[in-house]
Design a protein around this motif. Structure first.
Motif, short mmCIF file in Angstrom:
data_model
loop_
_atom_site.label_atom_id
_atom_site.label_comp_id
_atom_site.label_asym_id
_atom_site.label_seq_id
_atom_site.Cartn_x
_atom_site.Cartn_y
_atom_site.Cartn_z
N GLY A 96 -67.98 -59.50 -44.25
CA GLY A 96 -66.54 -59.56 -44.04
C GLY A 96 -66.02 -60.99 -44.05
N HIS A 97 -66.76 -61.91 -43.41
CA HIS A 97 -66.27 -63.29 -43.30
C HIS A 97 -66.23 -63.97 -44.67
N GLY A 98 -67.30 -63.78 -45.47
CA GLY A 98 -67.34 -64.41 -46.80
C GLY A 98 -66.26 -63.85 -47.70
N LEU A 114 -71.64 -64.74 -53.57
CA LEU A 114 -73.00 -64.31 -53.92
C LEU A 114 -73.63 -63.55 -52.75
N GLU A 115 -74.19 -62.39 -53.05
CA GLU A 115 -74.75 -61.54 -51.99
C GLU A 115 -76.15 -61.13 -52.38
N LYS A 116 -77.09 -61.37 -51.47
CA LYS A 116 -78.48 -61.05 -51.83
C LYS A 116 -78.74 -59.55 -51.84
N GLY A 130 -74.84 -56.44 -44.43
CA GLY A 130 -75.34 -57.23 -43.30
C GLY A 130 -74.69 -56.75 -42.02
N ASN A 131 -74.37 -57.69 -41.15
CA ASN A 131 -73.81 -57.32 -39.85
C ASN A 131 -72.46 -56.63 -39.97
N THR A 132 -71.74 -56.93 -41.05
CA THR A 132 -70.42 -56.31 -41.21
C THR A 132 -70.54 -54.79 -41.21
N GLY A 133 -71.57 -54.27 -41.86
CA GLY A 133 -71.75 -52.81 -41.92
C GLY A 133 -72.61 -52.28 -40.80
N ASN A 158 -72.15 -53.29 -37.32
CA ASN A 158 -71.65 -53.60 -35.97
C ASN A 158 -70.85 -52.44 -35.40
N THR A 159 -70.47 -52.59 -34.14
CA THR A 159 -69.81 -51.49 -33.42
C THR A 159 -68.29 -51.68 -33.36
N THR A 160 -67.79 -52.62 -34.12
CA THR A 160 -66.38 -52.81 -34.49
C THR A 160 -65.40 -53.10 -33.33
N ILE A 161 -65.92 -53.61 -32.23
CA ILE A 161 -64.99 -53.89 -31.13
C ILE A 161 -64.17 -55.14 -31.44
N ILE A 162 -62.87 -55.01 -31.21
CA ILE A 162 -61.93 -56.10 -31.48
C ILE A 162 -61.21 -56.42 -30.17
N GLU A 192 -79.57 -63.44 -54.71
CA GLU A 192 -79.98 -64.21 -53.52
C GLU A 192 -79.97 -65.70 -53.83
N VAL A 193 -79.39 -66.46 -52.94
CA VAL A 193 -79.43 -67.92 -53.07
C VAL A 193 -80.79 -68.39 -52.56
N THR A 194 -81.52 -69.11 -53.43
CA THR A 194 -82.87 -69.54 -53.07
C THR A 194 -82.98 -71.06 -52.94
N GLY A 209 -72.79 -64.92 -33.39
CA GLY A 209 -73.61 -64.19 -32.44
C GLY A 209 -73.30 -62.71 -32.45
N THR A 210 -73.13 -62.17 -31.25
CA THR A 210 -72.91 -60.73 -31.11
C THR A 210 -71.45 -60.35 -31.33
N GLY A 211 -70.58 -61.34 -31.62
CA GLY A 211 -69.15 -61.00 -31.55
C GLY A 211 -68.26 -61.41 -32.69
N GLY A 212 -68.77 -61.46 -33.92
CA GLY A 212 -67.93 -61.98 -35.01
C GLY A 212 -67.12 -60.98 -35.78
N PHE A 213 -67.37 -59.68 -35.57
CA PHE A 213 -66.59 -58.73 -36.37
C PHE A 213 -65.10 -58.87 -36.07
N LYS A 214 -64.80 -58.97 -34.79
CA LYS A 214 -63.39 -59.07 -34.37
C LYS A 214 -62.69 -60.28 -34.99
N ALA A 215 -63.51 -61.29 -35.34
CA ALA A 215 -62.93 -62.54 -35.84
C ALA A 215 -62.72 -62.52 -37.34
P1 FAD Z 1 -72.69 -60.45 -42.52
O1 FAD Z 1 -71.89 -59.22 -42.63
O2 FAD Z 1 -74.07 -60.33 -41.96
O3 FAD Z 1 -72.74 -61.10 -43.96
C1 FAD Z 1 -73.64 -62.14 -44.32
C2 FAD Z 1 -74.22 -61.77 -45.65
O4 FAD Z 1 -75.00 -62.86 -46.13
C3 FAD Z 1 -75.15 -60.56 -45.59
O5 FAD Z 1 -74.61 -59.51 -46.36
C4 FAD Z 1 -76.46 -61.09 -46.14
O6 FAD Z 1 -77.14 -60.17 -46.96
C5 FAD Z 1 -76.00 -62.31 -46.94
N1 FAD Z 1 -77.05 -63.31 -47.17
C6 FAD Z 1 -77.95 -63.80 -46.27
N2 FAD Z 1 -78.78 -64.67 -46.89
C7 FAD Z 1 -78.37 -64.74 -48.18
C8 FAD Z 1 -78.84 -65.48 -49.32
N3 FAD Z 1 -79.89 -66.30 -49.24
N4 FAD Z 1 -78.19 -65.31 -50.49
C9 FAD Z 1 -77.11 -64.47 -50.59
N5 FAD Z 1 -76.66 -63.74 -49.56
C10 FAD Z 1 -77.27 -63.88 -48.36
N6 FAD Z 1 -68.92 -58.20 -33.37
C11 FAD Z 1 -67.75 -57.81 -32.79
O7 FAD Z 1 -66.78 -58.57 -32.80
N7 FAD Z 1 -67.61 -56.60 -32.20
C12 FAD Z 1 -68.66 -55.74 -32.11
O8 FAD Z 1 -68.51 -54.63 -31.58
C13 FAD Z 1 -69.90 -56.13 -32.66
N8 FAD Z 1 -70.95 -55.30 -32.56
C14 FAD Z 1 -72.13 -55.64 -33.15
C15 FAD Z 1 -73.16 -54.72 -33.09
C16 FAD Z 1 -74.35 -54.97 -33.77
C17 FAD Z 1 -75.47 -53.96 -33.69
C18 FAD Z 1 -74.49 -56.17 -34.52
C19 FAD Z 1 -75.75 -56.45 -35.28
C20 FAD Z 1 -73.45 -57.11 -34.56
C21 FAD Z 1 -72.26 -56.85 -33.86
N9 FAD Z 1 -71.17 -57.73 -33.90
C22 FAD Z 1 -69.99 -57.38 -33.32
C23 FAD Z 1 -71.28 -59.03 -34.59
C24 FAD Z 1 -70.70 -58.94 -36.01
O9 FAD Z 1 -71.26 -57.83 -36.68
C25 FAD Z 1 -70.98 -60.20 -36.81
O10 FAD Z 1 -70.66 -61.36 -36.06
C26 FAD Z 1 -70.13 -60.22 -38.07
O11 FAD Z 1 -70.16 -58.97 -38.71
C27 FAD Z 1 -70.63 -61.29 -39.00
O12 FAD Z 1 -70.01 -61.12 -40.26
P2 FAD Z 1 -70.44 -61.99 -41.47
O13 FAD Z 1 -69.60 -61.63 -42.62
O14 FAD Z 1 -70.49 -63.42 -41.05
O15 FAD Z 1 -71.98 -61.59 -41.67
#
Ligand code: FAD
Ligand code: PYC
Length: 416
Positions: free
Chosen positions: A41-43, A62-64, A70-73, A75-79, A206-208, A365-371
Motif C-alpha cells: 500500500g505504501h509504495g 517493482l514487486e518481488k 506483503g503486510n498490506t494483504g 494486516n488486521t486493518t485497524i485505523i 525482485e530487486v537484488t 512496525g505493527t502499525g503502518g496500515f493506518k498510515a
Molecule cells: P508491504 O505491504 O509489506 O509491502 C512491501 C512490499 O515490498 C512487499 O509486497 C514485498 O514483497 C516487497 N519487497 C520486499 N523485498 C523486495 C525486493 N527485494 N524487491 C521487490 N519487492 C520487495 N497496521 C495497522 O495500522 N493496523 C493494523 O491493524 C495492523 N495489523 C497488522 C497485522 C498483522 C498480522 C501484520 C503482519 C501487520 C499489521 N499492521 C497493521 C502493519 C501493517 O500491515 C504494515 O505496517 C503496512 O501494511 C506496511 O505496508 P507497506 O506497503 O509498507 O508494506
C-alpha cells in the motif's frame, strides 16, 4: 459505510474517470525517473501521489511477489490516530483525514468504516497510560475519550466486564473516528489509480542489487528481470528494508519480527466496533464477510518467516475467550503472519538516506496500515522535491544519531 449504492455500483464497474477496472501489468523499461521498491500500500500510494500531485509518472513500482501480498494483504486493518507525541499525531491524523475521502479520491470502494476503536485498560498502569494518551490527543485536537467498563459494554455488548475475570476491564480509551478498511482494496485502488496515470507496476520482479556511481549516488537497480536505471530510488519494502538498504551499504536501525493474525469462520454481525487489548496481546473486530478478525502479538525472536510461533496465537485465543466468552466455540479458518520491521522508538523512518538519490520509508512496525495514504502522500512529496513534507520532517534516519526519538512504544497497541 458512507457510500451510496450508486458509488458502489460505479466503483464495481470501473469508475467514472475513464479508469480501467484493473491496473496494467507492465514490462520493465531500461530507465525511469523514479523506481519504487515494493508494491504494498505504501509504495503504491507513493507512486499514485507522485503522479497525481507532482506530475511525475515515469515511475516503476517493482514487486518481488504479487501486488499487496506483503503486510498490506496480511494486516488486521485497524485505523486510528490516537498516538502520544505531537509528531506522530500529525502524521497519523493526516492519514486518517485522507482515509475519510479515499474511496472518492480513488473512485474505488476501500470500505473505510469509522466504527470506533476501543483500547481496553486492565491494570492501573494501563489506565494511566490510556488517560495520558487521551489528554495528549485532545490537546492535539484529536478525538479520544475515557469510558467506564459499563460504557465499554454498551459500546461492545460482546465484551465481558465481570470483575472476577482473568483480565478485568477497568475502563477504555475510545477513538470513535477510528475503524477499519478493506486492505486488498487499498492496494488495488492505489494501483489502479497510479497505473491509469502512467505508472508501471511490475510484479515478480525482485530487486537484488542497488547500483551506485563512483561518486556515491544511486544509478539504478539490479532485478530478477534485468537492470533498470534510475537516479531516484524509494525503498518501501516493509520487513525487508535492512536487506535492501544493505545493497547500497546502509545499515538500518531495524529488527524484523513475524506478527500474526487469524480469522474465524464467518457469522452474522455480532460486533460493530474494534476492541484492542495491549496488555493481554489480543484484539478483535468483525469483517464485512462476517469473519472475526483477531490479532496477536509479535514473536519474541527476529525472523523472516511469514508464519509466527503457534504459542503466540494460542495465548491470544485464550485472552479472546476470556474477553468475549460468546465466541469460545467458534472455529478458526486461517492463521498467517507478516514480517514487520521495528525501529527502537517504534516510529517510522521516512526520508533521505546518506546515499544521494536513495530514499526510504520503513519502520512502521505493527502499525503502518493506518498510515498508508498519509505515508504515500508525504513520501511522494519527499521524492519529488528532495525535501521532507512538514509531517515527515521529524521522522528522519538521523534521529537515531541525534537522539531526537519519538517514543511511541505504548501507542503501538500490539505486544512487541
Ligand atoms: P508491504 O505491504 O509489506 O509491502 C512491501 C512490499 O515490498 C512487499 O509486497 C514485498 O514483497 C516487497 N519487497 C520486499 N523485498 C523486495 C525486493 N527485494 N524487491 C521487490 N519487492 C520487495 N497496521 C495497522 O495500522 N493496523 C493494523 O491493524 C495492523 N495489523 C497488522 C497485522 C498483522 C498480522 C501484520 C503482519 C501487520 C499489521 N499492521 C497493521 C502493519 C501493517 O500491515 C504494515 O505496517 C503496512 O501494511 C506496511 O505496508 P507497506 O506497503 O509498507 O508494506
Ligand atoms: O496499530 O492499531 C494498530 C494495530 C492493530 C493491530 C496491529 N496494529
Amino acid at each position: 459505510m458512507r457510500h451510496s449504492l450508486f458509488s458502489i455500483v460505479r466503483n464495481a464497474i470501473g469508475g467514472n474517470r475513464g479508469w480501467p477496472a484493473q491496473w496494467r501489468e507492465a514490462a520493465p523499461k531500461p530507465e525511469y525517473d523514479i523506481v519504487i521498491v515494493g508494491a504494498g500500500g505504501h509504495g503504491l500510494a507513493t507512486a499514485y501521489y507522485l503522479a497525481r500531485e507532482h506530475g511525475i509518472s515515469n515511475i516503476a513500482v517493482l514487486e518481488k511477489g504479487w501486488l499487496g501480498g506483503g503486510n498490506t494483504g496480511r494486516n488486521t486493518t485497524i485505523i486510528r490516530s490516537n498516538y502520544l507525541w505531537e509528531e506522530s499525531q500529525k502524521l497519523y491524523e493526516h492519514a486518517l483525514k485522507l482515509w475519510e475521502t479515499l474511496s472518492q479520491e480513488l473512485n474505488y470502494n476501500v470500505m473505510y468504516s469509522p466504527r470506533g476503536v476501543m483500547m481496553l485498560a486492565h491494570t492501573v498502569h494501563d489506565v494511566q497510560s490510556a488517560q495520558r494518551h487521551i489528554h495528549a490527543n485532545r490537546l492535539g485536537g484529536i478525538d479520544n475519550e475515557w469510558i467506564t467498563p459499563e460504557q465499554a459494554k454498551a459500546f461492545c455488548p460482546l465484551l465481558n466486564i465481570e470483575a472476577n475475570i482473568r483480565y478485568p476491564i477497568l475502563g477504555a480509551a475510545l477513538q470513535r473516528r477510528g475503524g477499519v478498511a478493506r486492505h486488498d482494496a487499498v492496494a488495488w485502488g492505489y494501483a489502479r489509480g497510479a497505473s491509469a496515470l502512467g505508472v508501471d507496476i511490475i510484479q515478480n520482479c525482485e530487486v537484488t542489487g542497488i547500483d551506485r556511481a563512483p561518486s556515491g549516488e544511486v544509478t539504478g537497480v539490479q532485478t530478477t528481470r534485468g537492470a533498470i536505471r534510475a537516479r531516484r530510488i524509494g525503498v518501501v519494502a516493509a520487513g525487508h528494508t535492512s536487506v535492501l538498504m544493505a545493497m547500497a551499504g546502509v545499515r538500518m536501525p531495524l529488527e524484523s519480527y513475524p506478527l500474526q493474525a487469524l480469522v474465524s469462520e464467518p457469522v452474522k454481525p455480532i460486533m460493530s466496533c474494534v476492541v484492542m487489548s495491549n496488555t493481554v496481546h489480543a484484539y478483535m473486530s468483525q469483517s464485512d464477510k462476517g469473519e472475526l478478525v483477531i490479532g496477536a502479538g509479535t514473536d519474541a525472536y527476529t525472523s523472516y518467516s511469514q508464519t509466527g510461533a503457534l504459542h503466540i496465537s494460542a495465548h491470544t485465543l485464550d485472552a479472546i475467550c476470556e474477553l468475549f466468552p460468546a465466541v469460545r466455540r467458534m472455529r478458526m479458518l486461517r492463521n498467517w503472519g507478516g514480517i514487520v520491521d521495528v525501529t527502537p522508538d517504534r516510529s517510522p523512518i521516512i526520508g533521505k538516506t546518506p546515499v544521494p538519490g536513495l530514499y526510504v520509508n520503513c519502520g512502521w512496525g505493527t502499525g503502518g496500515f493506518k498510515a498508508t495514504p498519509g505515508s504515500g502522500h508525504v513520501f511522494a512529496h519527499t521524492l519529488a522535491t528532495g525535501a521532507p513534507h512538514k509531517f515527515n520532517a521529524p521522522f528522519t534516519l538521523d534521529r537515531f544519531r541525534s537522539g531526537r526519538l519519538i517514543d511511541e512504544a505504548a501507542a503501538a497497541a500490539v505486544a512487541h
